[in-house]
Design an enzyme around this catalytic site. Structure first.
Site, PDB file in Angstrom:
ATOM      1  N   GLY A   1      46.080  39.666  40.049  1.00 30.71           N
ATOM      2  CA  GLY A   1      45.715  38.473  41.027  1.00 30.71           C
ATOM      3  C   GLY A   1      46.418  38.564  42.139  1.00 30.71           C
TER       4      GLY A   1
ATOM      5  N   GLY B   1      42.527  36.573  35.563  1.00 36.76           N
ATOM      6  CA  GLY B   1      42.555  36.054  34.177  1.00 36.76           C
ATOM      7  C   GLY B   1      42.566  36.992  32.886  1.00 36.76           C
TER       8      GLY B   1
ATOM      9  NE  ARG C   1      37.011  43.496  41.700  1.00 37.71           N
ATOM     10  CZ  ARG C   1      37.113  42.161  41.642  1.00 37.71           C
ATOM     11  NH1 ARG C   1      35.914  41.523  41.942  1.00 37.71           N
ATOM     12  NH2 ARG C   1      38.284  41.476  41.140  1.00 37.71           N
TER      13      ARG C   1
END
Ligand code: AMP
Length: 416
Positions: free
Chosen positions: A373, A396, A40
């Protein structure tokens, strides 16, 4: 409407508040918190390099974990500042707060191209509450706003929505970072008018989690392939036997409505013809979370009904072969959710075969979009992560975006 991009900003000498996704996994080693996966952080480098080139004074904000409004030393972003400095090859200042005097001073001393990382925004309860006063405090150091945290864009929090609104009210521009821009392109624009055939692969645990996506994609897709435990709710709805499989008996009407819509719209809607099943046996042991540990016996593939004592855990080889055939004929592929309980390698074959077919189709010119996901995890586990067109960084958020929802973190950005 298309959103402003960080590319469009004139940022020289301006303080740019950049919301990033630095929610990285950390582990304690010898009394220090160590980052175990820096993906990330790496993923923000492109946007940061561009802002540096533009002469921006960069103020980074992010959340880490769920500290629930308290200062939690194990969830500090300090290790991220150190790692980012190594990766971007320049100093990264860090302040152990995200609002207040120290932040104002450090931000005020930034020169063009300098970077400051603020402490975890979720150390304040007001972050998740999107408290206007807290957002105004965050916004004190912001001339311009950039959101590169797609994975947090489905939440209207102070750093994802409140700050943007305040910056915009002052006449400042709010733009999508390069990572966010790619997410909007692939999960949004590319699926508006997909090259056909457009094949959608949906799996995972529950029909209830995916029904809105199914409903929306029934209006766009040529074929929908269903796998995962979700398939058993469809099977039950059609009068089949599912044994002890994970199902949602109260969602059979929803499943039937989806099948009816598919028929009415001429969408090919495929369900597994065969399934890998096993009989769970309680070992009497419990795992770290206190949940009972099961062993699985009598693994086999069945066509048709699943016996009372057994549970379905994966699509069978015949279904995997049929799905692969369809996938290899596609021009656009969207995949969300594994075909079975892939975390256990005895039940990962269906997911792996589908992953290989998606990679092969991509090689032959199809555009493949992986909707975040567990399907991203499964592709990476199969070593095929770099062989698809796009993998979403959201979980999500991806699902809500695919449902057609307006994400608050995206809505808050300036239109082009
Ligand atoms: P989702 O988050 O809805 O995409 O669901 C992913 C989860 O569904 C994974 O953890 C899988 O292990 C689980 N899953 C998929 N198929 C099955 C199945 N047949 N039985 C139990 N769990 C499953």
């Amino acid at each position: 409407m298309a959103k402003l991009s960080v590319r469009d900003l004139s940022a020289r000498g301006r303080r740019v508040f950049v919301r990033v996704d630095y929610n990285v996994p950390l582990e304690e080693k010898d009394g220090r918190m160590v980052i175990t996966d820096e993906t990330r952080i790496r993923e923000t480098l492109q946007t940061l390099d561009l802002l540096i080139e533009k002469g921006a004074r960069i103020i980074l904000a992010a959340h880490l974990g769920r500290p629930k409004g308290k200062r939690e030393p194990t969830m500090s972003l300090r290790p991220v500042a150190e790692r980012l400095a190594d990766l971007i090859n320049r100093p990264v200042a860090f302040v152990d707060d995200c609002i207040g005097e120290k932040v104002a001073q450090t931000a005020g001393a930034l020169k063009d191209g300098d970077i400051l990382l603020l402490e975890n925004t979720r150390f304040y309860r007001e972050e998740e509450a999107n408290d206007p006063a807290f957002a105004a405090n965050l916004a004190k150091v912001a001339d311009l706003y950039v959101n590169d945290a797609f994975g947090a864009a489905h939440r209207a929090h102070a750093s994802t929505e409140g700050v943007a609104r305040i910056v915009a009210q002052r006449g400042g521009q709010c733009a999508a970072g390069l990572l966010m821009e790619r997410e909007l392109k692939f999960l949004g624009d590319e699926l508006e008018n997909p090259a056909r055939p457009f094949v959608v692969i949906l799996g995972g645990a529950k029909v209830s989690d995916k029904i809105k996506v199914i409903d929306r994609l029934l209006e766009k897709a040529d074929t929908i392939l269903i796998g995962g435990a979700m398939a058993y709710t469809f099977k039950l709805a059609q009068g089949g036997k599912v044994g002890r499989s994970l199902v949602e008996p109260d969602k059979t009407d929803t499943a039937l409505a989806a099948l009816a819509k598919a028929k009415q719209r001429g969408v090919q809607f495929l369900l597994p013809a065969d399934n890998v099943i096993a009989t769970p046996v309680d070992t009497g042991k419990v795992n770290k979370k206190g949940k009972p540990v099961f062993d699985f016996v009598n693994l086999k593939t069945v066509n048709g009904d699943i016996p009372d004592e057994a549970e379905g855990f994966d699509i069978g080889a015949e279904t995997a072969r049929r799905y692969s055939e369809v996938i290899k004929g596609a021009k656009t592929i969207l995949w969300n959710g594994p075909m079975g309980m892939f975390e256990d390698k005895r039940f990962a074959e269906g997911t792996n075969v589908v992953a290989k077919a998606v990679a092969e189709a991509t090689q032959n010119g199809a555009k493949s979009i992986i909707g975040g996901g567990d399907s991203v995890k499964a592709l990476n586990k199969a070593g095929l992560g770099d062989q698809v067109t796009f993998m979403s960084t959201g979980g999500g958020a991806s699902l809500e975006f695919l449902e057609g929802a307006v994400l608050p973190g995206v809505a808050a950005l300036s239109d082009k």
